[in-house]
Design an enzyme around this catalytic site. Structure first.
Site, short mmCIF file in Angstrom:
data_model
loop_
_atom_site.label_atom_id
_atom_site.label_comp_id
_atom_site.label_asym_id
_atom_site.label_seq_id
_atom_site.Cartn_x
_atom_site.Cartn_y
_atom_site.Cartn_z
N GLU A 50 37.84 35.16 33.23
CA GLU A 50 37.69 35.82 31.92
C GLU A 50 36.31 36.45 31.79
O GLU A 50 36.18 37.61 31.37
CB GLU A 50 37.87 34.80 30.78
CG GLU A 50 39.28 34.22 30.66
CD GLU A 50 40.35 35.25 30.37
OE1 GLU A 50 40.03 36.37 29.94
OE2 GLU A 50 41.53 34.92 30.59
N ASN A 54 35.41 40.50 31.77
CA ASN A 54 34.73 41.11 30.63
C ASN A 54 33.52 41.94 31.06
O ASN A 54 33.29 43.03 30.53
CB ASN A 54 34.28 40.03 29.63
CG ASN A 54 35.43 39.57 28.74
OD1 ASN A 54 36.52 40.12 28.77
ND2 ASN A 54 35.16 38.55 27.93
N ARG A 108 44.88 44.56 26.40
CA ARG A 108 44.04 43.37 26.32
C ARG A 108 44.50 42.59 25.10
O ARG A 108 44.97 43.20 24.12
CB ARG A 108 42.55 43.70 26.16
CG ARG A 108 41.95 44.68 27.16
CD ARG A 108 42.21 44.38 28.60
NE ARG A 108 41.96 43.00 29.00
CZ ARG A 108 42.09 42.58 30.25
NH1 ARG A 108 42.47 43.41 31.19
NH2 ARG A 108 41.86 41.33 30.54
N1 ATP Z 1 30.42 41.48 28.93
C1 ATP Z 1 30.74 42.17 27.82
N2 ATP Z 1 30.07 43.32 27.50
C2 ATP Z 1 30.40 44.02 26.39
N3 ATP Z 1 31.35 43.66 25.52
C3 ATP Z 1 32.04 42.54 25.76
C4 ATP Z 1 31.76 41.72 26.91
N4 ATP Z 1 32.61 40.67 26.88
C5 ATP Z 1 33.35 40.78 25.77
N5 ATP Z 1 33.03 41.91 25.08
C6 ATP Z 1 33.61 42.35 23.79
O1 ATP Z 1 34.22 41.23 23.16
C7 ATP Z 1 35.60 41.48 22.89
C8 ATP Z 1 36.41 40.20 23.03
O2 ATP Z 1 36.42 39.72 24.39
P1 ATP Z 1 37.66 38.83 24.88
O3 ATP Z 1 37.47 38.54 26.31
O4 ATP Z 1 37.82 37.69 23.95
O5 ATP Z 1 38.89 39.80 24.66
P2 ATP Z 1 39.33 41.09 25.53
O6 ATP Z 1 38.57 41.14 26.80
O7 ATP Z 1 39.24 42.29 24.67
O8 ATP Z 1 40.86 40.77 25.84
P3 ATP Z 1 41.41 39.70 26.93
O9 ATP Z 1 40.24 38.96 27.46
O10 ATP Z 1 42.35 38.83 26.18
O11 ATP Z 1 42.11 40.50 27.96
C9 ATP Z 1 35.99 42.58 23.88
O12 ATP Z 1 37.09 43.33 23.43
C10 ATP Z 1 34.70 43.40 23.95
O13 ATP Z 1 34.61 44.30 22.86
MG MG Z 2 38.38 39.49 28.06
#
Ligand code: ATP
Ligand code: MG
Lengths: 158, 103
Positions: A50, A54, A108
């Site tokens: 995860e 990200n 996502r």
């Molecule tokens: N390393 C990162 N850099 C920039 N923004 C981030 C980062 N990690 C997370 N985010 C932001 O936080 C939000 C939530 O992250 P999360 O991993 O919970 O959900 P997601 O990646 O959108 O979906 P999923 O992980 O369920 O596929 C993301 O949509 C993004 O906007």
């Molecule tokens: Mg994610």
């Protein structure tokens, strides 16, 4: 504040999605020194996947950058830091909400942080817009039941 | 991934045999959507028995196929959820939308 870690490793790789499997397998191999159960190992692999995903899809988006993982062992605890020097997160509290995603069109689900939080004991997000994001997670590997040793004693007896 | 279509029941079963993450899901999704559009099934079953790893990409995959199935008037079902695959689907709430069966 002096921490006594018994082991430590660091890996860096470019932000290609084909490195997601490499990253989680590498950390799982390192973690296996603590003799985790299959379930504990699966939790660690999922949390790493995860955080690394990200960095790649949100942190760097379509650009290329470096994802860095530092992992440390201390007694029966594993600490994992996963960071990027990408775009950063504006509102951390909002990002942590289940189902919050800035990329719904890419299918996502916004569950990444929720999964990290529930699969690990602790999860912290540090982020500065324009500079990057660092996720710090830790998990204590439960000591194995003494019964197992008892079983062994039976087998090993005379 | 393997898939089998049963014409009499208009049923398609996808047996997913890969690890499901952000990287692998792109190819899995392409194959699934191709088969669904080719056979126009009334019932779509995803068998997770051989999935050794899945992260949140799997949630996105199933919600996306749920939306597609709805448009096409088909029903979705998940089967053989175990270990962390089950935990992840439970956490996401998709099990409130999609029925689960064993074997
Ligand atoms: N390393 C990162 N850099 C920039 N923004 C981030 C980062 N990690 C997370 N985010 C932001 O936080 C939000 C939530 O992250 P999360 O991993 O919970 O959900 P997601 O990646 O959108 O979906 P999923 O992980 O369920 O596929 C993301 O949509 C993004 O906007
Ligand atoms: Mg994610």
């Amino acid at each position: 504040m002096k921490e006594n870690f018994t082991n430590e490793m660091k890996i860096e790789f470019i932000s290609k999605s084909s490195n997601e499997a490499f990253a989680r397998i590498a950390v799982a191999a390192f973690a296996s020194q603590l003799d985790p159960t299959i379930e504990e190992l699966a939790d660690i692999k999922t949390a790493v996947s995860e955080a690394v995903t990200n960095c790649i899809i949100h942190g760097y988006d379509k650009k290329q950058g470096i994802v860095k993982i530092v992992s440390k062992l201390k007694e029966n605890e594993i600490l994992i830091e996963i960071s990027d020097k990408g775009k950063g997160i504006k509102n951390i509290e909002e990002a942590k909400e289940p189902l919050y995603t800035t990329k719904p069109n890419l299918e996502r689900s916004g569950m990444g942080f929720t999964i990290m939080e529930s699969f690990m004991d602790k999860m912290e997000i540090e982020s500065i817009v324009g500079l990057g994001t660092k996720i710090t997670m830790s998990k204590t590997i439960k000591p194995k039941l003494e019964n197992e040793d008892e079983d062994f004693k039976m087998i090993l007896k005379d | 991934m393997e898939s089998k279509f049963y014409d009499e029941d208009k049923l398609i079963i996808f047996k997913i045999t890969d690890e499901i993450d952000d990287h692998s899901v792109q190819m899995i999704r392409r194959k699934i959507d191709y088969e669904i559009q080719r056979y126009m099934p009334k019932k779509i079953v995803f068998d997770f028995n051989n999935v050794s790893f899945m992260d949140s990409a799997g949630i996105g995959l199933i919600i996306g196929r749920y939306k597609l199935a709805k448009i096409l008037g088909a029903k979705l079902e998940l089967s053989n959820l175990t270990g962390s695959v089950k935990k992840i689907f439970e956490m996401s709430g998709v099990l409130r939308l999609i029925p689960v069966t064993e074997n």
